[in-house]
Design a protein around this motif. Sequence first.
Motif, PDB file in Angstrom:
ATOM      1  N   SER A  39    -143.315 -73.930  20.450  1.00  0.00           N
ATOM      2  CA  SER A  39    -142.249 -73.424  21.336  1.00  0.00           C
ATOM      3  C   SER A  39    -140.883 -73.898  20.843  1.00  0.00           C
ATOM      4  O   SER A  39    -140.788 -74.879  20.106  1.00  0.00           O
ATOM      5  CB  SER A  39    -142.468 -73.926  22.763  1.00  0.00           C
ATOM      6  OG  SER A  39    -142.329 -75.335  22.804  1.00  0.00           O
TER       7      SER A  39
ATOM      8  N   PHE B  29    -139.206 -70.616  24.376  1.00  0.00           N
ATOM      9  CA  PHE B  29    -139.519 -69.353  23.720  1.00  0.00           C
ATOM     10  C   PHE B  29    -140.886 -69.494  23.071  1.00  0.00           C
ATOM     11  O   PHE B  29    -141.135 -70.469  22.368  1.00  0.00           O
ATOM     12  CB  PHE B  29    -138.509 -69.048  22.614  1.00  0.00           C
ATOM     13  CG  PHE B  29    -137.086 -69.019  23.081  1.00  0.00           C
ATOM     14  CD1 PHE B  29    -136.541 -67.855  23.577  1.00  0.00           C
ATOM     15  CD2 PHE B  29    -136.287 -70.150  23.019  1.00  0.00           C
ATOM     16  CE1 PHE B  29    -135.232 -67.815  24.005  1.00  0.00           C
ATOM     17  CE2 PHE B  29    -134.985 -70.120  23.454  1.00  0.00           C
ATOM     18  CZ  PHE B  29    -134.446 -68.946  23.947  1.00  0.00           C
TER      19      PHE B  29
ATOM     20  N   TRP C  81    -134.351 -63.497  18.602  1.00  0.00           N
ATOM     21  CA  TRP C  81    -134.154 -63.522  20.057  1.00  0.00           C
ATOM     22  C   TRP C  81    -132.712 -63.142  20.371  1.00  0.00           C
ATOM     23  O   TRP C  81    -131.788 -63.736  19.831  1.00  0.00           O
ATOM     24  CB  TRP C  81    -134.439 -64.922  20.609  1.00  0.00           C
ATOM     25  CG  TRP C  81    -135.812 -65.437  20.280  1.00  0.00           C
ATOM     26  CD1 TRP C  81    -136.170 -66.123  19.173  1.00  0.00           C
ATOM     27  CD2 TRP C  81    -136.996 -65.281  21.056  1.00  0.00           C
ATOM     28  NE1 TRP C  81    -137.509 -66.412  19.198  1.00  0.00           N
ATOM     29  CE2 TRP C  81    -138.044 -65.909  20.345  1.00  0.00           C
ATOM     30  CE3 TRP C  81    -137.285 -64.676  22.291  1.00  0.00           C
ATOM     31  CZ2 TRP C  81    -139.351 -65.953  20.816  1.00  0.00           C
ATOM     32  CZ3 TRP C  81    -138.583 -64.718  22.753  1.00  0.00           C
ATOM     33  CH2 TRP C  81    -139.610 -65.346  22.028  1.00  0.00           C
TER      34      TRP C  81
ATOM     35  N   CYS D  94    -129.651 -62.640  23.209  1.00  0.00           N
ATOM     36  CA  CYS D  94    -129.218 -63.164  24.506  1.00  0.00           C
ATOM     37  C   CYS D  94    -128.294 -62.159  25.186  1.00  0.00           C
ATOM     38  O   CYS D  94    -127.468 -61.513  24.523  1.00  0.00           O
ATOM     39  CB  CYS D  94    -128.485 -64.495  24.279  1.00  0.00           C
ATOM     40  SG  CYS D  94    -128.013 -65.308  25.805  1.00  0.00           S
TER      41      CYS D  94
ATOM     42  N   TYR E  21    -133.109 -64.208  27.637  1.00  0.00           N
ATOM     43  CA  TYR E  21    -133.399 -63.939  26.220  1.00  0.00           C
ATOM     44  C   TYR E  21    -134.500 -62.891  26.133  1.00  0.00           C
ATOM     45  O   TYR E  21    -135.403 -62.857  26.974  1.00  0.00           O
ATOM     46  CB  TYR E  21    -133.889 -65.212  25.509  1.00  0.00           C
ATOM     47  CG  TYR E  21    -132.773 -66.087  24.996  1.00  0.00           C
ATOM     48  CD1 TYR E  21    -132.220 -65.867  23.729  1.00  0.00           C
ATOM     49  CD2 TYR E  21    -132.294 -67.161  25.743  1.00  0.00           C
ATOM     50  CE1 TYR E  21    -131.211 -66.681  23.244  1.00  0.00           C
ATOM     51  CE2 TYR E  21    -131.282 -67.981  25.265  1.00  0.00           C
ATOM     52  CZ  TYR E  21    -130.747 -67.727  24.006  1.00  0.00           C
ATOM     53  OH  TYR E  21    -129.752 -68.531  23.532  1.00  0.00           O
TER      54      TYR E  21
ATOM     55  N   ARG F 215    -137.058 -60.948  22.985  1.00  0.00           N
ATOM     56  CA  ARG F 215    -137.399 -60.886  21.559  1.00  0.00           C
ATOM     57  C   ARG F 215    -137.228 -59.460  21.073  1.00  0.00           C
ATOM     58  O   ARG F 215    -137.867 -58.539  21.595  1.00  0.00           O
ATOM     59  CB  ARG F 215    -138.836 -61.356  21.337  1.00  0.00           C
ATOM     60  CG  ARG F 215    -139.139 -61.604  19.866  1.00  0.00           C
ATOM     61  CD  ARG F 215    -140.517 -62.143  19.660  1.00  0.00           C
ATOM     62  NE  ARG F 215    -141.507 -61.054  19.691  1.00  0.00           N
ATOM     63  CZ  ARG F 215    -142.816 -61.237  19.695  1.00  0.00           C
ATOM     64  NH1 ARG F 215    -143.303 -62.454  19.701  1.00  0.00           N
ATOM     65  NH2 ARG F 215    -143.653 -60.216  19.721  1.00  0.00           N
TER      66      ARG F 215
END
Length: 899
Positions: free
Chosen positions: A165, A182, A213, A215, A269, A271
């Motif tokens: 993570s 994440f 990722w 934002c 966030y 992906r």
Amino acid sequence: LPAQFSGLLGTVYRRGNLSFTRDGNSLVSPVGNRISLFDLKNNKCETLPLATRLNIVCVGLSPDGSLAILIDEEGAALLVSLIGKCVIHQFYFHKPVHSVSFSPDGKKFVVTKDNLAYLYHAPGKKREFNAFVLDKTYYGPYDETTCIDWTDDSKCFAVGSKDMSTWVFGAERWANLIYYSFGGHKDVIVACFFEENSLDLYTISQDAALCVWQCDTELDGLKPMPPKDAAKEKNTAEDDEELLEEPKGEEIHGKADPSEQETRNKVKYSRVAKYFFNKEGDFNNLTAAAYHKKTHLLVTGFASGIFHLHELPDFNLIHSLSISDQRIASISINCTGDWIAFGCSGLGQLLVWEWQSESYVLKQQGHFNSMVSLAFSPDGQYIVTGGEDGKVKVWNTSSSFCFVTFTEHNSGVTAVTFTSTGYVILSASLDGTVRAFDLHRYRNFRTFTSPRPSQFSCLAVDSSGEIVAAGSQDSFEIFIWSMQSGRLLDVLAGHEGPISSLSFNPMKCVLASASWDKTVKLWDMLDSWRTKETLIMNSDVLVVAFRPDGKELAVAALNGQITFWDHENAVQTGSIEGRHDLQMGRKELDKITAKQAAKGKSFTTLCYSADGESILAGGLSKFVCIYNVKEQILMKKFEISCNYSLDAMEEYLDRRKMTEFGSMALIDEGGGGDHGVAIPLPGVKRGDMSYRHFKPEIRVTCVRFCPTGRSWAATTTEGLLLYSLDSGLIFDPFELDIDVTPSNIRKTLSQKEYTTAIVMAFKLNEKKLIQEVVEAVPSSEVDVVCSSLPDLYVEKLLEFLASAFEMSCHLEFYLIWANKLLMLHGQKLKTRSVKLLPVIQFLQKSIQRHFEDVSKLCEWNIYNIKYTLAMSQQRGVKRVAEEAPVGEEELDSDSDDLM
């Protein structure tokens, strides 16, 4: 001798992270428990004169480039000034640290250890009682943390973990940023990077996967937490801290799966892409990565020695290259994004690659196994080293770089030496060959072999460079070859044990050979009967060395004694009992104490100083001893290492590592039987390399004095250590009078009494003042001053000129001085040639270095001028051809204009 540590050669990278300095021109590389600074623009390397207790695992550089935090294997940290090159503060993190990173504004730094991240206030410009003040402790990952990256405005940072993570934390409390993890990866996170001026994030895992990722909030969109809420949280943290032994600062806990209510109106966030590097399946583990935010360049290194360059966020491959067959341990990109540094810890390689021109800026590698021998060139400019990896490397002492490596030997190199010209290197090896290398063309031009294959353990060459001798450790014979023809001239038999050392008398063609049969034999090379004398010792002889004037012989034996002999009359003139000075350490697997083990230890390498008054001795310990030959007393003992990552460093084993069953190191933790750890057999030098935990033993394999008398070097487990005289720090007056003061010297100088002023300056012996006086003498007066200078000060002035050549830009002025001194006092200096040889060689080294630099520049200028003239002539011919119909008068005027 007030010699100080001046450099570490032979080791360019061990482990830990590489870092470029702020200007991008220098690279900081951890070498064991020290750090080296590679100046890539000026082609120089410097090892800082400070050391940690164990090997360095991570280095953090401040954004302004003035401070560095060095952290070793156990979590002990040093705060170092890179400007003053000294330690400012020491701190202990109590546990191993995985990474350290300063914020871009330089106000904070983050340290990761265990599964936590600690935010500290960075040391400021002012003096502080405690340089490391803990601000916040961040909780979140379940397993060890591996990497850190900051946003450009220092508001947030990301931390990667072994639990697959990645977490984003705020350096301050932000109302709309909750700390969550994440996922998306199936292996350990190797690196995480923020995009430039954004909260967008890239995460890279060990199985060669990259997640992008995105934002939904910009950096400016982060809202500060209301003061009431922040104060309330801080108070609860302080109340808890009173009960704790170790302060943790403000505690911040991240959530792996926050509820929907908590994530409402917060930073989110998503992906947007996932890429894989090993589509073809030809790569294995991804081991290191670096990202340059301005150029969007991602560099990734693999365990197979391959690296990739990608452009993000589109993941376009720019190029891929194999730079090594070992794992790439660390990658760093400089500020402009042009140079990429790679460190491979397996072979100790350090490479700097310019990716646009696809060329190497720096390519250095130390000896894979330990160095065994070294030799200085006659002018002290170069050092040659031989290692157990079969390589012969030549190093430049002024730049500390290796500029040529010879790989012709098939087995370990046991001895190396220069011939008197300084352009030929000889090396002996266990593969049964002695090879001669040419330093002009960098080739192996002679290979000497014996009729029957023999393992050569030692080597010597006479002062003329014509006769080469090598001793065998299996047939007990000495082989003599001619350098000119390469033919075997003679085989000297007579010893009844392996030949351990050979040395030629510098003044005569006499060879001294030492053997395990407790004898030293002297062989006259010009006499057909050869054997001249046999000296009987009390113990096996390990090493033999002649004094530079050839009148004395030093012999070190297995009983720890150094004996001195007048070899002309075969009389012993003195001895030194040196076993107690070696001061052995106790190895982890030793069953007996260091004091008991020291009874069987002795010196394995000897070398006289350039003036022959002192002798250097080293052996299987961390000390090198300097003895005064005349008084036969210990003058100084150098501790060559304080690195406790090496074995046999401590005299007593740590009580914390002792159990009721003995030392912890003797208990095999791998489980498996009652046998425990196998004790190494007698004579095993490096331990069992098949073990998981392997500690090399500290040892000094060879010591040599520089012919200039200004420095000495030792090959050790850590590398090639260089120690040199630093006379700038010592006030050492000579025949000082009450009238000799700086003001009086300047007064005499203003009255144009140059000779008196120079003599007075030398009496005070302040280098800057001597330089001021010498440079104040007009060049027209140099001849007069040199002729009226007393003999005693000629030698001192020559020594000053040699050191001034290294620093000064007044090249012609100092050359005039050197020329006049040597022309006027040459005959008198010749009578004291043996004593003055180190000074003359020092002067020759300085002039030779300038000659090489200037001659290269002149050759380049001559080439440019010739090229310009050729181009102008070609254009003139072309123009004449074009204007052929035009009248002759116009042609002549045109050609005049052209010239």
